[in-house]
Design an enzyme around this catalytic site. Structure first.
Site, short mmCIF file in Angstrom:
data_model
loop_
_atom_site.label_atom_id
_atom_site.label_comp_id
_atom_site.label_asym_id
_atom_site.label_seq_id
_atom_site.Cartn_x
_atom_site.Cartn_y
_atom_site.Cartn_z
N TYR A 160 30.60 6.94 10.65
CA TYR A 160 31.81 7.19 11.46
C TYR A 160 31.44 8.01 12.68
O TYR A 160 31.00 9.15 12.56
CB TYR A 160 32.81 7.97 10.60
CG TYR A 160 34.23 8.03 11.14
CD1 TYR A 160 35.29 7.63 10.34
CD2 TYR A 160 34.52 8.50 12.40
CE1 TYR A 160 36.60 7.70 10.80
CE2 TYR A 160 35.83 8.57 12.87
CZ TYR A 160 36.86 8.17 12.07
OH TYR A 160 38.16 8.24 12.53
N ASP A 217 25.69 13.42 13.90
CA ASP A 217 27.14 13.59 14.02
C ASP A 217 27.54 14.61 12.96
O ASP A 217 27.61 14.30 11.77
CB ASP A 217 27.83 12.25 13.80
CG ASP A 217 29.34 12.35 13.95
OD1 ASP A 217 29.89 13.45 13.73
OD2 ASP A 217 29.97 11.33 14.27
N LYS A 264 36.25 19.49 14.27
CA LYS A 264 36.98 20.02 13.10
C LYS A 264 36.90 21.54 12.98
O LYS A 264 37.68 22.23 13.60
CB LYS A 264 36.48 19.31 11.84
CG LYS A 264 36.57 17.77 12.02
CD LYS A 264 36.85 17.02 10.78
CE LYS A 264 36.76 15.51 10.99
NZ LYS A 264 37.95 14.78 10.70
C1 LIG Z 1 31.73 12.04 11.25
C2 LIG Z 1 32.88 11.97 12.21
N1 LIG Z 1 32.62 11.84 13.51
C3 LIG Z 1 33.59 11.78 14.43
C4 LIG Z 1 34.92 11.87 14.07
C5 LIG Z 1 36.00 11.79 15.10
O1 LIG Z 1 36.62 13.01 15.28
P1 LIG Z 1 38.10 13.09 15.90
O2 LIG Z 1 39.02 12.56 14.85
O3 LIG Z 1 38.28 14.53 16.21
O4 LIG Z 1 38.10 12.25 17.13
C6 LIG Z 1 35.25 12.02 12.72
C7 LIG Z 1 36.66 12.11 12.30
O5 LIG Z 1 36.98 12.21 11.15
C8 LIG Z 1 34.20 12.05 11.76
O6 LIG Z 1 34.47 12.14 10.45
#
Ligand SMILES: Cc1ncc(COP(=O)(O)O)c(C=O)c1O
Length: 431
Positions: free
Chosen positions: A141, A236, A264
């Site tokens: 993700y 990430d 987060k």
């Molecule tokens: C691993 C990871 N990267 C990026 C994101 C994207 O973050 P945002 O929802 O603040 O755009 C998330 C969201 O849950 C995530 O779990």
């Protein structure tokens, strides 16, 4: 904590939501619950039903809802004005704290969401290497950008390295710029690098992909392969940052990437995320440090917002106190062990997947190592989540997040609720 009542006020809100929001929701959790309040490890819906909360705002509320010190820090900041589009003291202090804490961090650029951070990190890798392609992992993700939404949750299976777009509206050409490999498969990565070395800018990976831990040697192998081939390694850490350890998953697993993204936890419940990493790479954000062609344009109205920075800084201060991570790990382990035993007692075939700060039950008999092996019985999962919600447990569709403020009583309550939920589930998934 009985969850069966829905008040007239909540029903009315749900009806309005259905009228004015696509699908009746903000696009986050799949259900229509309307949350009225959160305090510590609990939330209440508009009807007054109380839940032990493992959704935690999808992760940011790692020190619990409405933590008095975080509320006070945000309040004090709000009193002085809410945004300036200029440097502010708490934003600078937060960047310095990130540089101190996170092994790869030498410079920090703030943005407002994890999706943005990931999109810019990938662009940064392209700007630095002057190559276009990014390698990601199936099921990884990396936000909602065109590049992030490649083989996040493919419904059909494609042969590696062909990506499958997860969304309508993504230009066809983007597929040509993303390569996809199975998580935990170093050989596949090595083969792709061999084939595409001259076009590849870097590899983006969740060091702990969704709930799948890296196999021993996997992250180290990625580090070695990227170094040998002069590609950038991007972790990430939007989820894992300041959650697995104060220095994130890179500290927890002992592998330092070139760049990482954070989100987060660092915003303390407000919109704030960051790209951070090696100074020579981050220099592309600095017009004065690189040539005009190498400069990477990046501006955001709310970047480094002072209220978010104050809340984030206070959240990190709380996390840094002795015992904070021990508490998260103790709670998470107690739940994971209790769930494993409960499933065994009732002979439901399922895996408690993850690590103490975040985990879930996957209804599968397979050993999980990547996206495909982590695909469990979704209908059973959905039903289990619903049964839990009826018993006062709130979680996302596919994850429990643990905070510093979940109590032993929360654990006991949750284990009872889980045992009761799976007893009701049993006929559908009997071994
Ligand atoms: C691993 C990871 N990267 C990026 C994101 C994207 O973050 P945002 O929802 O603040 O755009 C998330 C969201 O849950 C995530 O779990």
């Amino acid at each position: 904590m009985s969850q069966n009542k829905r008040s007239e006020a909540e029903s009315e809100l749900v009806a309005t939501a259905r009228r004015v929001l696509p699908g009746g929701t903000f696009g986050n959790v799949s259900h229509e619950l309307v949350i009225a309040e959160g305090r510590g490890s609990h939330v209440w819906d508009v009807s007054g039903n109380e839940y032990v909360d493992y959704l935690l705002g999808s992760g940011p509320m790692i020190v619990g809802h409405a933590h008095p010190e975080v509320v006070d820090a945000a309040h004090q900041a709000i009193l002085k004005g809410t945004t300036f589009f200029a440097n502010n003291a708490d934003g600078i202090r937060l960047a310095a704290e990130i540089v101190d804490a996170v092994p790869c961090a030498e410079k920090v650029r703030f943005v407002s969401s994890g999706s943005e951070a990931d999109a810019y990190a990938m662009r940064l890798a392209r700007a630095y290497t002057k190559r276009d392609k990014i390698l990601k992992f199936e099921g990884g993700y990396h936000g909602m950008s065109d590049y992030g939404l490649m083989s996040l949750a493919p419904k059909r299976v494609a042969n590696s390295p062909q990506p499958i777009p997860d969304s309508a509206g993504i230009p066809r050409s983007v597929r040509d710029e993303v390569l996809v490999a199975p998580f935990n498969d170093l050989e596949a990565v090595a083969n792709l690098i061999r084939e595409h070395r001259d076009e590849l800018a870097g590899i983006i990976v969740e060091p702990f992909q969704r709930l799948i831990p890296p196999r021993p040697g996997f992250l180290e192998g990625l580090r070695k392969l990227t170094e040998e081939n002069r590609l950038l390694l991007i972790f990430d850490e939007v989820v894992t940052g300041f959650r697995f350890a104060y220095g994130g998953a890179q500290q927890y697993y002992g592998v330092t990437p070139d760049l990482c993204t954070l989100g987060k936890a660092i915003g303390g419940g407000f919109p704030l995320a960051a790209i951070t990493g090696r100074a020579d790479i981050m220099a592309h954000f600095d017009k004065g440090a690189v040539s005009e062609e190498a400069f990477m344009m990046q501006v955001g109205t709310l970047s480094g917002n002072p209220v978010a920075a104050a809340a984030g800084l206070k959240t990190l201060e709380i996390l840094k106190r002795p015992g904070a991570y021990e508490r998260i790990f103790k709670t998470g382990r107690a739940l994971m062990e209790g769930y494993t035993q409960a499933l065994k007692d009732i002979r439901i075939k399922a895996v408690v997947l993850g690590d103490a700060p975040m985990f879930d039950v996957v209804f599968t008999e397979r050993e999980v190592r990547d996206y495909r092996t982590a695909l469990g019985d979704e209908a059973t999962m959905k039903r289990c989540n619903l049964l839990l919600r009826e018993r006062g447990i709130l979680k996302s569709d596919s994850k429990y997040y643990i905070s510093t403020v979940h109590t032993d009583e929360d654990v006991r309550f949750t284990l009872d609720a889980f045992a009761s939920a799976i007893r009701e589930l049993k006929p559908a998934s009997a071994a």
